[in-house]
Write an enzyme that holds these catalytic residues in place. Structure first.
Site, mmCIF file in Angstrom:
data_model
loop_
_atom_site.group_PDB
_atom_site.id
_atom_site.type_symbol
_atom_site.label_atom_id
_atom_site.label_comp_id
_atom_site.label_asym_id
_atom_site.label_seq_id
_atom_site.Cartn_x
_atom_site.Cartn_y
_atom_site.Cartn_z
ATOM 1 N N TYR A 1 0.880 -19.710 93.081
ATOM 2 C CA TYR A 1 1.576 -20.762 92.336
ATOM 3 C C TYR A 1 0.802 -21.013 91.046
ATOM 4 O O TYR A 1 -0.420 -21.108 91.053
ATOM 5 C CB TYR A 1 1.613 -22.054 93.175
ATOM 6 C CG TYR A 1 2.243 -23.231 92.460
ATOM 7 C CD1 TYR A 1 3.603 -23.494 92.588
ATOM 8 C CD2 TYR A 1 1.486 -24.066 91.649
ATOM 9 C CE1 TYR A 1 4.196 -24.557 91.925
ATOM 10 C CE2 TYR A 1 2.074 -25.130 90.976
ATOM 11 C CZ TYR A 1 3.428 -25.375 91.127
ATOM 12 O OH TYR A 1 4.012 -26.423 90.469
ATOM 13 N N GLU B 1 6.535 -23.756 85.199
ATOM 14 C CA GLU B 1 6.124 -23.500 86.581
ATOM 15 C C GLU B 1 6.534 -22.096 87.001
ATOM 16 O O GLU B 1 7.694 -21.719 86.851
ATOM 17 C CB GLU B 1 6.787 -24.518 87.516
ATOM 18 C CG GLU B 1 6.387 -24.360 88.973
ATOM 19 C CD GLU B 1 7.182 -25.292 89.875
ATOM 20 O OE1 GLU B 1 8.429 -25.145 89.952
ATOM 21 O OE2 GLU B 1 6.559 -26.166 90.504
#
Ligand code: GDP
Ligand code: MN
Length: 396
Positions: A116, A204
């Site tokens: 991530y 993101e």
């Protein structure tokens, strides 16, 4: 302002981030073009909606998964047929889901590990913050909740910018070694540059993956831009997809009204953001539930007030309206005239409570009283909230 995954990936690519080759498609013909470009191989078919959790989502007809990895072009064609025009419900869409009007077909990737990586604006420290984790792919909120030690957070000074030692710090924390540290550093620098130059509030990548060839690439991307800075970025503004926005909010933005739809039943029309927040709070404290945030602005015109009434009334959930206006820049009599004209202009069939305060308040109240419009005047904010909550309760 949000954009689709495929648009976010094109942008990332411009900033040097590797992404799988892919093609967007809005109809079967474009699906065919995408398939002929991708060849008869491992293909990922991805529903493009402005909401995450697509992989674990379910379509309203029972079909499972808004992200499908398949082995052949024929299988991809079948999946695309099921998804296009179908409505996808994910943890982020609400129960009504989102109609899928665009697909993204990409080449498949043999994932080694999912990471991530995000850069977000942290309002508290007025800095951007890098957030990274070895636990990519899944719900990052869950990671933050259950294993917060697995989240790496590195603040970036807006004056210094991102430093290469910070890139190495994050890379090492993710367990990268050798060439991957350099590769990751280039990616993070690119993501930060994009975040900064495009006035993003969030970039993101989830997941950022390593594959068997030792390459790092972005398999999913979400980018949000600061709406107040969009005028500086005409290239970004073009990426806006009105299909993904609440029609009431689109209409409101045309009239320079700050409007956000909520899921309660008492509509508020207020001037000033602070007063609007206070009005929503006091509705709640009397046991009601606001249907929207609406700031008509300090110098609202009659036309704006009329537009605001129309937007409010187009929401079928609205069972009553509370108007709370402070006459400062605008005088209460002018506002009262605006409210009366607007109320007559639209078909007002639900309870309306109006609280005016400020300059020329008595003249304003007289206009309301003599207007013949069915409304209840109130003297204080608390009284106004109490009355509208009561009236909506009695009506329902
Ligand atoms: P989201 O569910 O909306 O976050 O959509 P993603 O694009 O992140 O896809 C969900 C998951 O599908 C990813 O976390 C991956 O595990 C998987 N996935 C996506 N693309 C590929 C791919 O090319 N190959 C493989 N094997 N899995 C993929
Ligand atoms: Mn994802």
């Amino acid at each position: 302002m949000n954009i689709h995954e495929y648009q976010a990936k094109h942008l990332l690519q411009e900033y040097g981030v590797r992404v799988p080759r892919g093609y967007a498609a809005t109809n079967p013909l474009e699906v065919e073009t995408a398939l002929s470009n991708l060849g008869d191989d491992m293909i990922v078919v991805k529903a493009q909606i402005h909401a995450g959790g697509r992989g674990k989502g379910t379509f309203t007809d029972g079909y499972k998964g808004g992200v499908k990895v398949v082995k052949t072009a024929e299988a991809a064609r079948e999946v695309a047929n099921r998804m296009l025009g179908n409505t996808l419900v994910t943890a982020q869409t609400g129960p009504e889901g989102r109609k899928v009007q665009t697909l993204y077909l990409t080449e498949g990737c043999d994932i080694e590990h999912e990471y991530y990586l995000a850069i977000v604006l942290d309002r508290e420290t007025a800095q951007s913050v890098i957030i990274a984790s070895t636990e990519g792919g899944m719900d990052i909120e869950e990671v933050a909740d259950q294993t917060p030690e697995k989240l790496i957070r590195v603040p970036v000074s807006p004056t210094m910018g991102l430093r290469s030692h910070q890139c190495r710090q994050v890379a090492f924390a993710l367990g990268f070694e050798g060439e991957k540290v350099k590769q990751f550093g280039r990616i993070l620098m690119g993501v930060y540059k994009m975040f900064w130059e495009k006035n993003a509030m969030l970039v993101e990548i989830n997941p950022l993956v390593t594959d068997k060839n030792g390459n790092l690439s972005a398999l999913d991307a979400k980018v949000s831009f600061d709406g107040n800075a969009i005028f500086q970025h005409t290239d970004i503004e073009k990426l806006r997809d009105l299909n993904e926005e609440d029609p009431k909010e689109i209409e409101a933005s045309k009239h320079d009204l700050a409007y956000i739809a909520l899921d309660g039943d008492i509509a508020c029309m207020v001037n000033g953001a602070g007063l609007a927040m206070a009005t929503m709070d006091i509705i709640q404290s009397f046991g009601g539930s606001p249907a929207n945030f609406l700031d008509v602005g300090g110098g609202a015109s009659e036309a704006q007030v009329t537009a605001a009434f129309k937007i409010i009334l187009s929401d079928p959930n609205v069972k009553g309206i509370l108007v709370n206006i402070f006459g400062g820049i605008m005088k209460c009599d002018v506002i009262a005239n605006g409210i009366v004209a607007a109320a007559k202009n639209v078909d007002m069939t639900i309870p309306l409570v109006v609280r005016l305060e400020g300059t020329n308040v008595e003249a304003g109240k007289n206009i309301l009283r003599e207007s013949g419009v069915a409304l209840t005047p109130a003297d204080s904010l608390a009284q106004a909230a109490e009355i509208i909550v009561e009236q909506v309760k009695n009506a329902g």
